[in-house]
Design an enzyme around this catalytic site. Structure first.
Site, PDB file in Angstrom:
ATOM      1  N   THR A 152      68.815  32.428  28.282  1.00  0.00           N
ATOM      2  CA  THR A 152      69.955  31.967  27.490  1.00  0.00           C
ATOM      3  C   THR A 152      71.084  32.990  27.463  1.00  0.00           C
ATOM      4  O   THR A 152      70.834  34.191  27.631  1.00  0.00           O
ATOM      5  CB  THR A 152      69.466  31.701  26.048  1.00  0.00           C
ATOM      6  OG1 THR A 152      70.580  31.500  25.189  1.00  0.00           O
ATOM      7  CG2 THR A 152      68.671  32.888  25.484  1.00  0.00           C
ATOM      8  N   ASP A 153      72.296  32.520  27.179  1.00  0.00           N
ATOM      9  CA  ASP A 153      73.419  33.453  27.019  1.00  0.00           C
ATOM     10  C   ASP A 153      73.302  34.247  25.705  1.00  0.00           C
ATOM     11  O   ASP A 153      74.003  35.233  25.503  1.00  0.00           O
ATOM     12  CB  ASP A 153      74.763  32.720  27.081  1.00  0.00           C
ATOM     13  CG  ASP A 153      74.937  31.647  26.010  1.00  0.00           C
ATOM     14  OD1 ASP A 153      73.963  31.355  25.282  1.00  0.00           O
ATOM     15  OD2 ASP A 153      76.043  31.082  25.909  1.00  0.00           O
ATOM     16  N   GLU A 154      72.406  33.781  24.795  1.00  0.00           N
ATOM     17  CA  GLU A 154      72.297  34.453  23.494  1.00  0.00           C
ATOM     18  C   GLU A 154      71.784  35.886  23.613  1.00  0.00           C
ATOM     19  O   GLU A 154      71.935  36.677  22.689  1.00  0.00           O
ATOM     20  CB  GLU A 154      71.388  33.651  22.550  1.00  0.00           C
ATOM     21  CG  GLU A 154      71.928  32.272  22.277  1.00  0.00           C
ATOM     22  CD  GLU A 154      71.360  31.613  21.025  1.00  0.00           C
ATOM     23  OE1 GLU A 154      70.673  32.279  20.255  1.00  0.00           O
ATOM     24  OE2 GLU A 154      71.629  30.408  20.851  1.00  0.00           O
ATOM     25  N   TYR A 177      64.902  34.744  17.885  1.00  0.00           N
ATOM     26  CA  TYR A 177      64.867  33.945  19.112  1.00  0.00           C
ATOM     27  C   TYR A 177      65.484  34.707  20.281  1.00  0.00           C
ATOM     28  O   TYR A 177      64.848  34.910  21.325  1.00  0.00           O
ATOM     29  CB  TYR A 177      65.600  32.604  18.908  1.00  0.00           C
ATOM     30  CG  TYR A 177      65.947  31.916  20.220  1.00  0.00           C
ATOM     31  CD1 TYR A 177      64.942  31.395  21.033  1.00  0.00           C
ATOM     32  CD2 TYR A 177      67.272  31.803  20.655  1.00  0.00           C
ATOM     33  CE1 TYR A 177      65.252  30.778  22.250  1.00  0.00           C
ATOM     34  CE2 TYR A 177      67.588  31.189  21.854  1.00  0.00           C
ATOM     35  CZ  TYR A 177      66.579  30.683  22.655  1.00  0.00           C
ATOM     36  OH  TYR A 177      66.887  30.081  23.858  1.00  0.00           O
ATOM     37  N   LYS A 181      63.794  36.233  23.760  1.00  0.00           N
ATOM     38  CA  LYS A 181      64.214  35.840  25.115  1.00  0.00           C
ATOM     39  C   LYS A 181      64.679  37.070  25.906  1.00  0.00           C
ATOM     40  O   LYS A 181      64.395  37.197  27.098  1.00  0.00           O
ATOM     41  CB  LYS A 181      65.346  34.803  25.054  1.00  0.00           C
ATOM     42  CG  LYS A 181      64.952  33.441  24.532  1.00  0.00           C
ATOM     43  CD  LYS A 181      63.945  32.700  25.396  1.00  0.00           C
ATOM     44  CE  LYS A 181      64.497  32.243  26.714  1.00  0.00           C
ATOM     45  NZ  LYS A 181      63.501  31.404  27.464  1.00  0.00           N
TER      46      LYS A 181
HETATM   47  P1  NAD Z   1      62.637  22.731  23.768  1.00  0.00           P
HETATM   48  O1  NAD Z   1      62.293  23.390  22.483  1.00  0.00           O
HETATM   49  O2  NAD Z   1      63.261  21.384  23.744  1.00  0.00           O
HETATM   50  O3  NAD Z   1      61.332  22.604  24.680  1.00  0.00           O
HETATM   51  C1  NAD Z   1      60.408  23.633  24.809  1.00  0.00           C
HETATM   52  C2  NAD Z   1      59.133  23.071  25.424  1.00  0.00           C
HETATM   53  O4  NAD Z   1      58.208  24.163  25.608  1.00  0.00           O
HETATM   54  C3  NAD Z   1      58.414  22.042  24.538  1.00  0.00           C
HETATM   55  O5  NAD Z   1      58.017  20.946  25.309  1.00  0.00           O
HETATM   56  C4  NAD Z   1      57.223  22.794  23.988  1.00  0.00           C
HETATM   57  O6  NAD Z   1      56.096  21.959  23.711  1.00  0.00           O
HETATM   58  C5  NAD Z   1      56.929  23.770  25.130  1.00  0.00           C
HETATM   59  N1  NAD Z   1      56.213  24.974  24.667  1.00  0.00           N
HETATM   60  C6  NAD Z   1      56.548  25.775  23.625  1.00  0.00           C
HETATM   61  N2  NAD Z   1      55.637  26.761  23.484  1.00  0.00           N
HETATM   62  C7  NAD Z   1      54.734  26.607  24.497  1.00  0.00           C
HETATM   63  C8  NAD Z   1      53.568  27.316  24.890  1.00  0.00           C
HETATM   64  N3  NAD Z   1      53.146  28.383  24.218  1.00  0.00           N
HETATM   65  N4  NAD Z   1      52.884  26.874  25.962  1.00  0.00           N
HETATM   66  C9  NAD Z   1      53.284  25.758  26.645  1.00  0.00           C
HETATM   67  N5  NAD Z   1      54.374  25.043  26.302  1.00  0.00           N
HETATM   68  C10 NAD Z   1      55.088  25.462  25.245  1.00  0.00           C
HETATM   69  O7  NAD Z   1      63.541  23.774  24.552  1.00  0.00           O
HETATM   70  P2  NAD Z   1      64.771  23.529  25.533  1.00  0.00           P
HETATM   71  O8  NAD Z   1      66.007  23.404  24.729  1.00  0.00           O
HETATM   72  O9  NAD Z   1      64.418  22.491  26.514  1.00  0.00           O
HETATM   73  O10 NAD Z   1      64.843  24.958  26.266  1.00  0.00           O
HETATM   74  C11 NAD Z   1      64.113  25.190  27.468  1.00  0.00           C
HETATM   75  C12 NAD Z   1      64.386  26.606  27.947  1.00  0.00           C
HETATM   76  O11 NAD Z   1      65.779  26.768  28.187  1.00  0.00           O
HETATM   77  C13 NAD Z   1      64.022  27.696  26.944  1.00  0.00           C
HETATM   78  O12 NAD Z   1      63.480  28.770  27.666  1.00  0.00           O
HETATM   79  C14 NAD Z   1      65.340  28.072  26.295  1.00  0.00           C
HETATM   80  O13 NAD Z   1      65.305  29.409  25.848  1.00  0.00           O
HETATM   81  C15 NAD Z   1      66.283  27.879  27.457  1.00  0.00           C
HETATM   82  N6  NAD Z   1      67.680  27.558  27.125  1.00  0.00           N
HETATM   83  C16 NAD Z   1      67.963  26.511  26.308  1.00  0.00           C
HETATM   84  C17 NAD Z   1      69.296  26.161  26.068  1.00  0.00           C
HETATM   85  C18 NAD Z   1      69.664  24.988  25.197  1.00  0.00           C
HETATM   86  O14 NAD Z   1      70.845  24.775  24.945  1.00  0.00           O
HETATM   87  N7  NAD Z   1      68.734  24.172  24.744  1.00  0.00           N
HETATM   88  C19 NAD Z   1      70.312  26.929  26.654  1.00  0.00           C
HETATM   89  C20 NAD Z   1      69.983  28.010  27.472  1.00  0.00           C
HETATM   90  C21 NAD Z   1      68.656  28.310  27.716  1.00  0.00           C
HETATM   91  O1  DAU Z   2      73.490  29.292  23.815  1.00  0.00           O
HETATM   92  C1  DAU Z   2      72.267  28.797  24.265  1.00  0.00           C
HETATM   93  C2  DAU Z   2      71.391  28.435  23.081  1.00  0.00           C
HETATM   94  O2  DAU Z   2      71.949  27.262  22.507  1.00  0.00           O
HETATM   95  C3  DAU Z   2      69.937  28.224  23.463  1.00  0.00           C
HETATM   96  O3  DAU Z   2      69.398  29.416  23.942  1.00  0.00           O
HETATM   97  C4  DAU Z   2      69.125  27.727  22.255  1.00  0.00           C
HETATM   98  O4  DAU Z   2      67.798  27.426  22.655  1.00  0.00           O
HETATM   99  C5  DAU Z   2      69.787  26.472  21.725  1.00  0.00           C
HETATM  100  O5  DAU Z   2      69.109  26.027  20.561  1.00  0.00           O
HETATM  101  C6  DAU Z   2      71.263  26.743  21.378  1.00  0.00           C
HETATM  102  O6  DAU Z   2      71.363  27.673  20.279  1.00  0.00           O
HETATM  103  P1  DAU Z   2      72.433  27.461  19.098  1.00  0.00           P
HETATM  104  O7  DAU Z   2      71.982  28.213  17.918  1.00  0.00           O
HETATM  105  O8  DAU Z   2      73.808  27.696  19.615  1.00  0.00           O
HETATM  106  O9  DAU Z   2      72.257  25.866  18.899  1.00  0.00           O
HETATM  107  P2  DAU Z   2      72.214  24.946  17.586  1.00  0.00           P
HETATM  108  O10 DAU Z   2      72.269  23.536  18.062  1.00  0.00           O
HETATM  109  O11 DAU Z   2      71.125  25.330  16.664  1.00  0.00           O
HETATM  110  O12 DAU Z   2      73.594  25.297  16.876  1.00  0.00           O
HETATM  111  C7  DAU Z   2      74.843  25.143  17.534  1.00  0.00           C
HETATM  112  C8  DAU Z   2      75.923  25.616  16.573  1.00  0.00           C
HETATM  113  O13 DAU Z   2      76.008  24.691  15.477  1.00  0.00           O
HETATM  114  C9  DAU Z   2      75.637  26.966  15.957  1.00  0.00           C
HETATM  115  O14 DAU Z   2      76.870  27.665  15.790  1.00  0.00           O
HETATM  116  C10 DAU Z   2      75.056  26.633  14.581  1.00  0.00           C
HETATM  117  C11 DAU Z   2      75.751  25.340  14.216  1.00  0.00           C
HETATM  118  N1  DAU Z   2      74.964  24.376  13.411  1.00  0.00           N
HETATM  119  C12 DAU Z   2      73.721  24.038  13.847  1.00  0.00           C
HETATM  120  C13 DAU Z   2      72.948  23.140  13.153  1.00  0.00           C
HETATM  121  C14 DAU Z   2      71.558  22.781  13.617  1.00  0.00           C
HETATM  122  C15 DAU Z   2      75.505  23.820  12.264  1.00  0.00           C
HETATM  123  O15 DAU Z   2      76.649  24.114  11.874  1.00  0.00           O
HETATM  124  N2  DAU Z   2      74.744  22.918  11.570  1.00  0.00           N
HETATM  125  C16 DAU Z   2      73.486  22.560  11.950  1.00  0.00           C
HETATM  126  O16 DAU Z   2      72.823  21.742  11.254  1.00  0.00           O
END
Ligand code: NAD
Ligand code: DAU
Length: 371
Positions: A152-154, A177, A181
Site C-alpha cells: 500500500t501507499d500508506e 495497519y 505492511k
Molecule cells: P480485504 O480485507 O478485502 O481482503 C483480505 C483477504 O485476505 C480476505 O479474503 C481475508 O479472508 C484474507 N485473509 C486475511 N488474513 C488471512 C490469513 N491469515 N490467511 C489467509 N487469508 C487471510 O483486503 P483488500 O482490500 O482486498 O486488500 C488486499 C491487499 O491489497 C492487502 O494486502 C492490502 O494491504 C493491499 N492494498 C489494498 C488497497 C485498498 O484500497 N483496498 C490499496 C492498496 C493495497
Molecule cells: O491507500 C491505500 C489504503 O486504502 C489501503 O492500504 C487500505 O487497505 C484501504 O483500507 C484504504 O485505507 P484508507 O484508510 O484510506 O481507507 P478507508 O476506506 O478506511 O478510508 C478512506 C478515507 O475516508 C479516510 O480518510 C478515512 C475516511 N473515512 C472512512 C470511513 C470508513 C470516513 O471519513 N468515514 C468512514 O466511515
C-alpha cells in the site's frame, strides 16, 4: 514475458483478490471488469482463511465455470507453514501473488494483534516456504518462479498539500495497519537481497470497485445512503485520497508479474485525488439519481464524527516508473468507474445484504463443497 502456469493467489476471497481472479479468468464482475486482457490459460489456487473480510459469494461464477478444473480453493491460514508447504507442492506453484492481509486501518487501531500476525508473520511464512520450495540443489532458484508482494501507499506516511510518493520515498508508516505492511515490505525485499528469491513488490493507492467490504469509505457510504442511515465523516472530511479502479490496479499487478524486474518495487496510483467530503457529495449526487431520492435529503444525513487517531492527511502517488518501464496506463475514467461502482452496490443487494446481516458466512457453509 514470464511463463506462468500455476498461480497461488492469497486473499482471493477479499476485495482486490476476488477481482484479480475474475480478471485472470477473463470474467466480468458484473459491470466491473471491462478490459479482460489477462490472456492466462493456467491454474489458480486461492488460499484464504476466510476472515470476516473473506467472502466466497464474490467468486460464485468463477467456482461454477472453473472450479476443480482450473480454479481451486484452499481454506488455509497463511501463517500455517505445513499447509502452505503442502499447497506449494501439491499444485506445483510457480507464482505467488500475495494479497492476503488484514486491511482496515480502523480495525488495526482497535486490535493490532491480528495485523501483526497475518501481515508480518503470514508474509514471512509464505516467503520462507517459497524459498525452500523453489530452491535448486545448488542453492540458486528455479528460473520460472516469482513472488509478488502486494502493498500500500500508506507505508510512505502522510503528505502535506504538495508532493507525491515515489518508489524512493522513505517509509514512515503511522497506523498499526501501515506499519505491519511496511514490515512485510521490508521482509519481502530482504528475501530478494539476502537469498536472491525472485520477487517484485507494488504499492498502490485507494482502490474502488465491486466486492469491497462495506466497512471501507465508498461501499459503506453507498449502502448507508440506500438504507437512509447516517453518513459518518471523520474530522472535517478534508483528508485526501487518490482513487484507482480495482481492475486498473490488477492490470498493473499482472504486468509486473509478467514483465517486471525482480528486486524492484512499483508504485501504482490513480492520479485522481479527492477530498473525502467532495467525494461523498459526488456519491450522493449519483445515488440520488439512481434511487430517485432528492440529493438534498441525503445530504442531511452527513454526520461529522470524531476523527480517526493519527489520520493521514493526504496520499498521492507518482507512478511514472510503471508507466515508462512497463507501459501501464490507467484505463478507467473516474466518472465511468464511480458511476459503475455506485450502480453495482445498489443493484447487488443480495451480496450487500448478506454481509450486513452476517448471512454470507452461512451461505459459504451451505454452498461451498470443499470446505
Ligand atoms: P480485504 O480485507 O478485502 O481482503 C483480505 C483477504 O485476505 C480476505 O479474503 C481475508 O479472508 C484474507 N485473509 C486475511 N488474513 C488471512 C490469513 N491469515 N490467511 C489467509 N487469508 C487471510 O483486503 P483488500 O482490500 O482486498 O486488500 C488486499 C491487499 O491489497 C492487502 O494486502 C492490502 O494491504 C493491499 N492494498 C489494498 C488497497 C485498498 O484500497 N483496498 C490499496 C492498496 C493495497
Ligand atoms: O491507500 C491505500 C489504503 O486504502 C489501503 O492500504 C487500505 O487497505 C484501504 O483500507 C484504504 O485505507 P484508507 O484508510 O484510506 O481507507 P478507508 O476506506 O478506511 O478510508 C478512506 C478515507 O475516508 C479516510 O480518510 C478515512 C475516511 N473515512 C472512512 C470511513 C470508513 C470516513 O471519513 N468515514 C468512514 O466511515
Amino acid at each position: 514475458m514470464r511463463k506462468l502456469k500455476n498461480i497461488l493467489v492469497t486473499g482471493g476471497a477479499g476485495f482486490i483478490g476476488s477481482n484479480f481472479i475474475h480478471y485472470l479468468f477473463g470474467l466480468s464482475s458484473a459491470n466491473g471488469n471491462l478490459f479482460n486482457d489477462a490472456d492466462f490459460s493456467g491454474n489458480v489456487v486461492n488460499v484464504d482463511c476466510l476472515t470476516y473480510a473473506g467472502n466466497l459469494e464474490s467468486l460464485k461464477d468463477v467456482e461454477e465455470k472453473f472450479g476443480g478444473k482450473r480454479y481451486f480453493f484452499e481454506k488455509v491460514d497463511i501463517c500455517n507453514r505445513p499447509e502452505i508447504e503442502r499447497i506449494l507442492k501439491q499444485y506445483d506453484i510457480d507464482t505467488i501473488i500475495h494479497f492476503a492481509a488484514e486491511s482496515h486501518v480502523d480495525r488495526s487501531i482497535l486490535g493490532p494483534e491480528t495485523f501483526i500476525k497475518t501481515n508480518v508473520m503470514g508474509t514471512f511464512t509464505l516467503l520462507d516456504a517459497a524459498r525452500s520450495f523453489w530452491k535448486k540443489p545448488d542453492g540458486t532458484f528455479r528460473d520460472d518462479v516469482l513472488f509478488h508482494h502486494i502493498s500500500t501507499d500508506e507505508v510512505y506516511g502522510s503528505l502535506g498539500e504538495t508532493g507525491y510518493f515515489t518508489e524512493t520515498t522513505p517509509y514512515d508508516p503511522r497506523s498499526p495497519y501501515s506499519s505491519s505492511k511496511a514490515s512485510s515490505d521490508h521482509i519481502a525485499m530482504a528475501y530478494f537481497h539476502t537469498y536472491g528469491l525472485p520477487l517484485t513488490l507494488s504499492n498502490c493507492t485507494n482502490n474502488y470497485g465491486p466486492y469491497q467490504f462495506p466497512e471501507k469509505l465508498l461501499p459503506l457510504m453507498i449502502s448507508n445512503i440506500r438504507d437512509g442511515k447516517p453518513l459518518p465523516v471523520y474530522g472535517k472530511g478534508d483528508n485526501i485520497r487518490d482513487w484507482i479502479y480495482v481492475e486498473d490496479h490488477n492490470r498493473a499487478v499482472w504486468l509486473i508479474v509478467n514483465k517486471g524486474r525482480t528486486g524492484q518495487k512499483y508504485n501504482i496510483g490513480g492520479e485522481n485525488e479527492w477530498q473525502n467530503i467532495k467525494l461523498l457529495h459526488k456519491v450522493i449526487e449519483l445515488s440520488a439519481e439512481k434511487l430517485g431520492k432528492p440529493a438534498s435529503e441525503i445530504e442531511k444525513t452527513i454526520t461529522y464524527v470524531k476523527d480517526r487517531p493519527g489520520h493521514d492527511k493526504r496520499y498521492a502517488i507518482d507512478c511514472t516508473k510503471i508507466k515508462t518501464e512497463l507501459g501501464w496506463q490507467r484505463k478507467m475514467t473516474f466518472e465511468e468507474g464511480l458511476n459503475a461502482t455506485v450502480d453495482w452496490y445498489l443493484k447487488n443487494t443480495e451480496w450487500v445484504n448478506h454481509i450486513l446481516s452476517g448471512e454470507y458466512t452461512k451461505w459459504i457453509d451451505a454452498n461451498y463443497k470443499s470446505r
